[in-house]
Design a protein around this motif. Structure first.
Motif, short mmCIF file in Angstrom:
data_model
loop_
_atom_site.label_atom_id
_atom_site.label_comp_id
_atom_site.label_asym_id
_atom_site.label_seq_id
_atom_site.Cartn_x
_atom_site.Cartn_y
_atom_site.Cartn_z
N GLY A 135 0.82 -1.20 0.00
CA GLY A 135 0.00 0.00 0.00
C GLY A 135 0.85 1.26 0.00
O GLY A 135 1.92 1.31 0.62
N ASP A 136 0.41 2.28 -0.69
CA ASP A 136 1.09 3.58 -0.85
C ASP A 136 2.32 3.51 -1.74
O ASP A 136 2.90 4.54 -2.08
N GLU A 137 2.75 2.31 -2.12
CA GLU A 137 3.90 2.17 -3.00
C GLU A 137 3.46 2.41 -4.44
O GLU A 137 2.31 2.14 -4.81
N ALA A 138 4.37 2.90 -5.28
CA ALA A 138 4.01 3.28 -6.63
C ALA A 138 3.86 2.07 -7.55
O ALA A 138 4.73 1.21 -7.60
N ILE A 139 2.74 2.04 -8.28
CA ILE A 139 2.60 1.15 -9.43
C ILE A 139 3.38 1.79 -10.58
O ILE A 139 3.26 2.99 -10.84
N VAL A 140 4.19 0.98 -11.27
CA VAL A 140 5.09 1.52 -12.28
C VAL A 140 4.55 1.26 -13.68
O VAL A 140 4.33 0.10 -14.06
N ARG A 141 4.34 2.34 -14.42
CA ARG A 141 4.02 2.18 -15.84
C ARG A 141 5.33 1.91 -16.58
O ARG A 141 6.25 2.72 -16.53
N PRO A 142 5.41 0.76 -17.28
CA PRO A 142 6.71 0.37 -17.85
C PRO A 142 7.09 1.18 -19.08
O PRO A 142 6.24 1.81 -19.73
N LYS A 143 8.37 1.13 -19.40
CA LYS A 143 8.86 1.79 -20.61
C LYS A 143 8.22 1.20 -21.86
O LYS A 143 8.07 1.89 -22.87
N ASN B 53 -4.86 -4.83 -6.38
CA ASN B 53 -5.06 -4.07 -7.63
C ASN B 53 -4.17 -4.73 -8.66
O ASN B 53 -2.95 -4.53 -8.67
N GLU B 54 -4.80 -5.53 -9.52
CA GLU B 54 -4.02 -6.31 -10.48
C GLU B 54 -3.77 -5.49 -11.73
O GLU B 54 -4.36 -5.74 -12.79
N ALA B 55 -2.89 -4.50 -11.59
CA ALA B 55 -2.59 -3.62 -12.72
C ALA B 55 -2.05 -4.45 -13.89
O ALA B 55 -1.18 -5.30 -13.71
N SER B 56 -2.61 -4.20 -15.06
CA SER B 56 -2.35 -5.03 -16.24
C SER B 56 -1.86 -4.19 -17.39
O SER B 56 -2.33 -3.06 -17.59
N ILE B 57 -0.91 -4.73 -18.15
CA ILE B 57 -0.40 -4.06 -19.34
C ILE B 57 -1.15 -4.67 -20.52
O ILE B 57 -0.83 -5.77 -20.99
N ARG B 58 -2.18 -3.97 -21.00
CA ARG B 58 -3.17 -4.58 -21.88
C ARG B 58 -2.59 -5.02 -23.22
O ARG B 58 -2.93 -6.11 -23.71
N ASP B 59 -1.78 -4.20 -23.87
CA ASP B 59 -1.28 -4.63 -25.18
C ASP B 59 -0.42 -5.88 -25.06
O ASP B 59 -0.44 -6.76 -25.92
N TYR B 60 0.32 -6.02 -23.96
CA TYR B 60 1.11 -7.23 -23.75
C TYR B 60 0.22 -8.40 -23.34
O TYR B 60 0.50 -9.55 -23.69
N GLN B 61 -0.86 -8.13 -22.63
CA GLN B 61 -1.78 -9.20 -22.27
C GLN B 61 -2.36 -9.87 -23.51
O GLN B 61 -2.55 -11.09 -23.54
N PHE B 62 -2.63 -9.07 -24.54
CA PHE B 62 -3.28 -9.60 -25.73
C PHE B 62 -2.32 -9.94 -26.86
O PHE B 62 -2.74 -10.22 -27.98
N LYS B 63 -1.03 -9.95 -26.58
CA LYS B 63 -0.07 -10.37 -27.60
C LYS B 63 -0.16 -11.87 -27.90
O LYS B 63 0.29 -12.31 -28.95
N SER B 64 -0.71 -12.63 -26.97
CA SER B 64 -0.81 -14.08 -27.16
C SER B 64 -2.06 -14.58 -26.46
O SER B 64 -2.68 -13.85 -25.67
N PRO B 65 -2.47 -15.82 -26.73
CA PRO B 65 -3.65 -16.37 -26.03
C PRO B 65 -3.45 -16.48 -24.52
O PRO B 65 -4.42 -16.52 -23.77
N GLN B 66 -2.20 -16.57 -24.07
CA GLN B 66 -1.90 -16.63 -22.64
C GLN B 66 -1.66 -15.21 -22.12
O GLN B 66 -0.92 -14.43 -22.71
N TRP B 67 -2.26 -14.87 -20.99
CA TRP B 67 -2.21 -13.50 -20.46
C TRP B 67 -1.00 -13.22 -19.58
O TRP B 67 -0.82 -12.11 -19.10
N THR C 51 3.56 -4.08 -10.48
CA THR C 51 2.18 -3.88 -10.91
C THR C 51 1.18 -4.65 -10.05
O THR C 51 -0.03 -4.54 -10.30
N GLY C 52 1.64 -5.41 -9.08
CA GLY C 52 0.74 -6.19 -8.24
C GLY C 52 0.58 -5.57 -6.87
O GLY C 52 1.22 -5.99 -5.90
N ALA C 53 -0.28 -4.56 -6.76
CA ALA C 53 -0.48 -3.89 -5.48
C ALA C 53 -1.35 -4.76 -4.57
O ALA C 53 -2.41 -5.23 -4.99
N PHE C 54 -0.93 -4.91 -3.32
CA PHE C 54 -1.50 -5.94 -2.44
C PHE C 54 -1.49 -5.42 -1.01
O PHE C 54 -0.45 -5.04 -0.48
#
Length: 288
Positions: free
Chosen positions: A112-120, A158-172, A181-184
Motif C-alpha cells: 500500500g502507498d507504493e508506486a505502481i510503475v508504468r513500464p517503458k 489491484n491487479e494492474a495489467s499491461i493490456r497490449d502485452y496481455q493480448f499479444k498471445s492467447p496466454q495473459w 504492478t501487483g499492489a496488495f
C-alpha cells in the motif's frame, strides 16, 4: 483480527490495526512473533497469540513506516479472470463455464502507498480492483462444503495489467506480470471478521477520486469456496497461497476512449469490511 506488515528503517515488522491505530513491533524487538506468512503457516492459534502480543505493544506511527504486502513471497499467486459477468461482457471473450486461472509472480508485488510503475514498454497500464483470498490450511481435493475452512483471511489486490502485452498471445501471463504492478494489502483481515466467503462486500475502484469500478463480491460467478475446490482438484494448496479472485466491470481498456493510468494518477481500491489500498502511478523512465 487485522494485521499489517511494514518496514521501519531497515527492520521488517508486524502490527495489528484497531480503529485506524497500529500497534506492533519490528523483528529486532524482544517478543516479536514472526511474519504474517510464518504465523499463517503455524495456524489460527499462532495468529491469535500474535494478535494478543502485538495489541499491547507500542503504537506504530504511519508516517514513520513503509507498508508492505501482507505476504512478501506467497508460494503460489493464482489469479482468476472473467469472474464477474459484467466484466466478461466488456471483454472480447465468452463467459467460460470453468474458472480462467493464470499465474502472477511474487516479484511483481508492492504494498500500500507504493508506486505502481508504468513500464517503458507500454502506456496501456490498466487497473483491476479485486478481493484477495489467503489460504490458511492447505490441502488437495478439498470439497466445496469444507473449502472455507481453508481460508485464513482476506485482503485487497489491484491487479494492474499491461493490456497490449496481455493480448499479444492467447496466454495473459506476460501482461499480468510486469514488475511493480501487483499492489496488495495493506490489511490482512482474518476470515472470522467477514461474512462467509467474504460474500456480499462492496468493491469500489477510484482513479483520481472518480469511481471507475463498482461491484459486489456476491456477483462473482465462481465464489471463494468454488475457486478453492476447483483449484485443489489439480493443485495442493499450501498455507500462504494467494487467490486473486477477479474484477468487476469498468476497466480502462473497455472504455471509449480507453482510460489508462498515467504518471501522477492515484488509484484506490476499497472493499467493504477490509479497507482501502491506495497507490500512486509513476513512469519507469522517471525512476531510472
Amino acid at each position: 483480527m487485522r494485521f499489517v506488515q511494514f518496514s521501519e528503517g531497515t527492520q521488517h515488522g508486524l502490527a495489528v490495526e484497531n480503529n485506524g491505530v497500529l500497534h506492533g513491533m519490528t523483528a529486532n524487538e524482544p517478543g516479536y512473533p514472526g511474519s504474517l506468512q510464518q504465523l499463517i503457516a503455524k495456524g489460527s492459534a499462532a495468529l491469535q497469540a500474535a494478535h494478543r502480543v502485538l495489541s499491547s505493544s507500542r503504537q506504530i506511527e504511519r508516517a514513520a513506516i513503509r507498508l508492505l504486502p501482507p505476504l512478501s513471497r506467497p508460494g503460489k499467486i493464482i489469479c482468476v479472470g472473467l469472474n464477474y459477468a459484467d466484466h466478461t461482457k466488456e471483454s472480447p471473450y465468452e463467459q467460460p463455464d470453468y474458472p480462467t486461472f493464470f499465474p502472477r509472480f511474487a516479484s511483481t508485488l508492492i504494498g500500500g502507498d507504493e508506486a505502481i510503475v508504468r513500464p517503458k514498454a507500454s502506456e496501456q497500464l490498466d487497473y483491476e480492483g479485486e478481493l484477495a483470498v489467503i489460504i490458511g490450511q492447505g490441502g488437495r481435493h478439498i470439497s466445496r462444503a469444507n473449502a472455507l475452512e481453508h481460508v485464513a483471511g482476506y485482503s485487497i489486490f489491484n491487479e494492474a495489467s499491461i493490456r497490449d502485452y496481455q493480448f499479444k498471445s492467447p496466454q495473459w501471463t506476460i501482461g499480468k506480470n510486469f514488475d511493480a504492478t501487483g499492489a496488495f494489502g495493506p490489511l490482512f483481515v482474518s476470515a472470522d471478521e467477514l461474512p462467509a466467503g467474504a460474500k456480499g462486500l462492496g468493491l469500489i475502484t477510484r482513479l483520481n477520486g472518480e469511481i471507475v469500478q463498482q461491484g459486489n463480491t456476491a456477483d462473482m460467478i465462481f465464489d471463494v469456496a468454488e475457486l478453492i475446490s476447483v483449484l485443489s482438484e489439480a493443485l495442493t494448496l499450501e498455507p500462504g497461497d494467494l487467490i486473486v479472485s477477479g474484477t468487476p466491470a469498468g476497466i480502462g481498456w473497455a472504455r471509449k476512449p480507453p482510460l489508462f493510468m498515467k504518471p501522477g494518477d492515484l488509484c484506490t481500491v476499497e472493499i467493504e469490511g477490509i479497507g482501502t489500498l491506495s497507490n500512486p502511478i509513476v513512469d519507469e523512465a522517471s525512476i531510472g
